[in-house]
Design an enzyme around this catalytic site. Structure first.
Site, mmCIF file in Angstrom:
data_model
loop_
_atom_site.group_PDB
_atom_site.id
_atom_site.type_symbol
_atom_site.label_atom_id
_atom_site.label_comp_id
_atom_site.label_asym_id
_atom_site.label_seq_id
_atom_site.Cartn_x
_atom_site.Cartn_y
_atom_site.Cartn_z
ATOM 1 C CD1 TRP A 205 2.539 12.541 14.472
ATOM 2 C CD2 TRP A 205 2.557 12.648 12.210
ATOM 3 N NE1 TRP A 205 3.776 13.006 14.196
ATOM 4 C CE2 TRP A 205 3.875 12.999 12.818
ATOM 5 C CE3 TRP A 205 2.354 12.339 10.871
ATOM 6 C CZ2 TRP A 205 4.720 13.262 11.899
ATOM 7 C CZ3 TRP A 205 3.655 12.655 10.117
ATOM 8 C CH2 TRP A 205 4.712 12.911 10.691
ATOM 9 C CB CYS B 21 -0.343 -3.675 8.477
ATOM 10 S SG CYS B 21 0.748 -2.629 8.027
ATOM 11 C CD GLU C 91 -1.641 -2.388 2.050
ATOM 12 O OE1 GLU C 91 -2.290 -3.134 2.614
ATOM 13 O OE2 GLU C 91 -0.493 -2.724 1.954
#
Length: 154
Positions: free
Chosen positions: A139, A100, A68
């Site tokens: 973030w 993930c 990805e």
């Protein structure tokens, strides 16, 4: 968090993206069936202009990049902006695989609203990254970890 019944079905464009990712990994895997390899996952991403970009993973014990992230980087290198949908697939017909944790956080931070194709017991379904990461902490490069922003979660 959405229930399985609330998840979107994939569109024809989503199926096309899955097939594109599958073709890329099947053409570029370095492992036979049931073998380990450095390139065993493929991913594809679509931008708002409808262009598709692909990448394959580079497994390494130090944490090489997932497919990805490679697809997102390839898109950027080729002028892709405003990514709308992403999918990962395994080599040798293993099908769609969910991202993930690291990939989910990257998608959440850099691509708000991106649609993620996921495997379920009822077949492939679609969620936004916000639905995949309820109550996540965002973030930014400028400010680090941000306070919870309820506007990103419905």
């Amino acid at each position: 968090m959405l229930s399985l019944a609330e998840l979107e079905l994939p569109t024809a464009a989503d199926i096309e993206l899955i097939e594109f990712a599958r073709a890329v990994i099947d053409a570029n895997t370095d492992a036979g069936p049931n073998e380990d390899g450095a390139h065993t996952m493929g991913a594809a991403v679509r931008d708002a202009a409808g262009r598709m970009f692909a990448g394959v993973n580079l497994f390494h014990f130090t944490g090489g990049p997932c497919a990805e992230l490679v697809a997102l980087s390839a898109a950027r290198a080729q002028g892709g902006r405003d990514m709308t949908t992403i999918v990962a697939v395994g080599n040798h017909g293993r099908g769609v695989v969910g991202p993930c944790g690291r990939d989910r956080q990257v998608l959440f931070d850099y691509y708000p609203g991106i649609r993620v194709l996921l495997p379920t017991a009822q077949g492939v379904r679609v969620v936004t990254i916000e639905d995949l990461m309820p109550f996540a902490a965002a973030w930014t490069m400028e400010g680090g970890t941000q306070q919870f922003n309820e506007e990103r979660f419905c």
